[in-house]
Write a protein that holds these residues in place. Sequence first.
Motif, PDB file in Angstrom:
ATOM      1  N   ALA A  72       0.823  -1.236  -0.059  1.00  0.00           N
ATOM      2  CA  ALA A  72       0.261   0.319  -0.384  1.00  0.00           C
ATOM      3  C   ALA A  72       1.097   1.563  -0.364  1.00  0.00           C
ATOM      4  O   ALA A  72       0.600   1.825  -0.486  1.00  0.00           O
ATOM      5  N   GLN A  73       2.072   1.217   0.148  1.00  0.00           N
ATOM      6  CA  GLN A  73       3.184   2.259   0.547  1.00  0.00           C
ATOM      7  C   GLN A  73       4.055   2.265  -0.934  1.00  0.00           C
ATOM      8  O   GLN A  73       5.050   2.788  -0.805  1.00  0.00           O
ATOM      9  N   MET A  74       3.806   1.581  -1.480  1.00  0.00           N
ATOM     10  CA  MET A  74       4.392   1.614  -2.734  1.00  0.00           C
ATOM     11  C   MET A  74       4.217   3.194  -4.331  1.00  0.00           C
ATOM     12  O   MET A  74       5.172   3.499  -4.153  1.00  0.00           O
ATOM     13  N   ALA A  75       3.338   3.586  -4.426  1.00  0.00           N
ATOM     14  CA  ALA A  75       2.742   5.309  -4.237  1.00  0.00           C
ATOM     15  C   ALA A  75       3.965   6.218  -3.639  1.00  0.00           C
ATOM     16  O   ALA A  75       4.473   6.572  -4.494  1.00  0.00           O
ATOM     17  N   SER A  76       3.912   6.377  -2.752  1.00  0.00           N
ATOM     18  CA  SER A  76       4.338   7.307  -1.852  1.00  0.00           C
ATOM     19  C   SER A  76       6.187   6.890  -1.407  1.00  0.00           C
ATOM     20  O   SER A  76       7.160   7.557  -1.109  1.00  0.00           O
ATOM     21  N   ALA A  77       6.789   5.394  -1.683  1.00  0.00           N
ATOM     22  CA  ALA A  77       7.938   4.740  -1.272  1.00  0.00           C
ATOM     23  C   ALA A  77       9.153   5.976  -2.268  1.00  0.00           C
ATOM     24  O   ALA A  77       9.154   5.987  -2.878  1.00  0.00           O
ATOM     25  N   ALA A  78      10.098   5.410  -1.560  1.00  0.00           N
ATOM     26  CA  ALA A  78      10.926   6.264  -2.454  1.00  0.00           C
ATOM     27  C   ALA A  78      12.084   5.785  -3.123  1.00  0.00           C
ATOM     28  O   ALA A  78      12.329   5.901  -4.282  1.00  0.00           O
ATOM     29  N   LEU A  79      10.995   4.542  -2.713  1.00  0.00           N
ATOM     30  CA  LEU A  79      12.037   3.470  -4.136  1.00  0.00           C
ATOM     31  C   LEU A  79      11.478   1.653  -3.775  1.00  0.00           C
ATOM     32  O   LEU A  79      11.128   1.477  -2.710  1.00  0.00           O
ATOM     33  N   ILE A  80      11.120   1.322  -4.704  1.00  0.00           N
ATOM     34  CA  ILE A  80      10.322  -0.037  -5.243  1.00  0.00           C
ATOM     35  C   ILE A  80      11.251  -0.722  -5.097  1.00  0.00           C
ATOM     36  O   ILE A  80      11.764  -0.908  -6.165  1.00  0.00           O
ATOM     37  N   VAL A  81      11.381  -2.336  -4.518  1.00  0.00           N
ATOM     38  CA  VAL A  81      12.189  -3.206  -4.308  1.00  0.00           C
ATOM     39  C   VAL A  81      11.897  -4.721  -4.504  1.00  0.00           C
ATOM     40  O   VAL A  81      11.189  -4.666  -4.052  1.00  0.00           O
ATOM     41  N   MET A  82      12.280  -4.967  -6.215  1.00  0.00           N
ATOM     42  CA  MET A  82      11.811  -6.278  -6.949  1.00  0.00           C
ATOM     43  C   MET A  82      12.385  -7.511  -6.156  1.00  0.00           C
ATOM     44  O   MET A  82      13.620  -6.831  -7.078  1.00  0.00           O
ATOM     45  N   ALA A  83      12.344  -7.747  -5.259  1.00  0.00           N
ATOM     46  CA  ALA A  83      12.874  -9.467  -4.755  1.00  0.00           C
ATOM     47  C   ALA A  83      12.515 -10.525  -5.688  1.00  0.00           C
ATOM     48  O   ALA A  83      11.592 -11.238  -6.407  1.00  0.00           O
ATOM     49  N   GLN A  84      13.907 -10.923  -6.878  1.00  0.00           N
ATOM     50  CA  GLN A  84      13.532 -12.449  -7.487  1.00  0.00           C
ATOM     51  C   GLN A  84      14.678 -13.271  -7.516  1.00  0.00           C
ATOM     52  O   GLN A  84      15.333 -12.805  -7.769  1.00  0.00           O
ATOM     53  N   ASP A  85      14.065 -14.963  -6.706  1.00  0.00           N
ATOM     54  CA  ASP A  85      14.779 -15.475  -7.266  1.00  0.00           C
ATOM     55  C   ASP A  85      15.354 -16.376  -8.062  1.00  0.00           C
ATOM     56  O   ASP A  85      14.725 -16.841  -9.209  1.00  0.00           O
ATOM     57  N   SER A  86      16.383 -15.720  -8.612  1.00  0.00           N
ATOM     58  CA  SER A  86      17.739 -16.007  -9.532  1.00  0.00           C
ATOM     59  C   SER A  86      17.679 -17.747  -9.944  1.00  0.00           C
ATOM     60  O   SER A  86      18.177 -17.553 -10.733  1.00  0.00           O
ATOM     61  N   THR A  87      17.220 -18.440  -9.130  1.00  0.00           N
ATOM     62  CA  THR A  87      16.877 -19.815  -9.592  1.00  0.00           C
ATOM     63  C   THR A  87      15.769 -20.024  -9.919  1.00  0.00           C
ATOM     64  O   THR A  87      15.365 -21.236 -10.521  1.00  0.00           O
ATOM     65  N   ASN A  88      14.995 -19.645  -9.411  1.00  0.00           N
ATOM     66  CA  ASN A  88      13.611 -19.516 -10.228  1.00  0.00           C
ATOM     67  C   ASN A  88      13.047 -18.972 -11.875  1.00  0.00           C
ATOM     68  O   ASN A  88      12.370 -19.136 -13.018  1.00  0.00           O
ATOM     69  N   GLY A  89      13.528 -18.072 -11.492  1.00  0.00           N
ATOM     70  CA  GLY A  89      13.166 -17.124 -12.534  1.00  0.00           C
ATOM     71  C   GLY A  89      11.641 -15.892 -11.958  1.00  0.00           C
ATOM     72  O   GLY A  89      11.290 -16.653 -11.609  1.00  0.00           O
ATOM     73  N   ALA A  90      11.484 -14.739 -13.489  1.00  0.00           N
ATOM     74  CA  ALA A  90       9.991 -14.364 -13.176  1.00  0.00           C
ATOM     75  C   ALA A  90       8.866 -15.490 -12.727  1.00  0.00           C
ATOM     76  O   ALA A  90       8.594 -16.039 -13.746  1.00  0.00           O
ATOM     77  N   MET A  91       7.808 -15.386 -12.003  1.00  0.00           N
ATOM     78  CA  MET A  91       6.839 -16.133 -11.302  1.00  0.00           C
ATOM     79  C   MET A  91       5.902 -15.667 -11.442  1.00  0.00           C
ATOM     80  O   MET A  91       5.964 -13.798 -11.777  1.00  0.00           O
TER      81      MET A  91
END
Length: 179
Positions: A72-91
């Motif tokens: 819910a804080q994404m709109a006002s966040a200074a930064l959004i960090v997307m975590a992706q497990d590199s052994t699985n790829g984008a899910m």
Amino acid sequence: MSIYPQNTKPHGLLRFLATYLAFLLVLPLLTGCGGAGAGKPAPVIVVVGDRTVLDVVTELRRAKLNVSEDKAQMASAALIVMAQDSTNGAMPQHRELVQEISKSGNRNILWIMTNAVNLEDPEILALEDSEARDLLYKYNLPGNATKFAIDYESFFVDPKLSYLKGWESITKYIKEVNL
């Protein structure tokens, strides 16, 4: 019209002091600060992604960054960090999260490929990078302008990809560039 009763207006130094004190009392309200000693809250970094979110949150908090998992804080966040497990790829959850990021209007994104220590082939990382950027483009987000990182400093990354490597460089980037 005066705030003072007739014939009792303060003069000179007294008027200056009264004005100065009123200014000091109102200043915190005008600046959004809570008063003496209260500082501006640290910018929030919202971390979203797959099951590796907690690993990313732990590392960023270790670096004394203000981190939240609240979408819910994404709109006002200074930064959004997307975590992706590199052994699985984008899910599928990454696609859904990218949609939500797009709707939030925030374009300040850092995409971190996690668990790289378990990744055996650098070409897999290049493929995952391409998939992630395509996903960003699909939802009108800046794929080329989005910074990507990998959590393992010693992993070989194609220099054309221009990745941040390791937690030290990731947290340094966040502190210097985004906040």
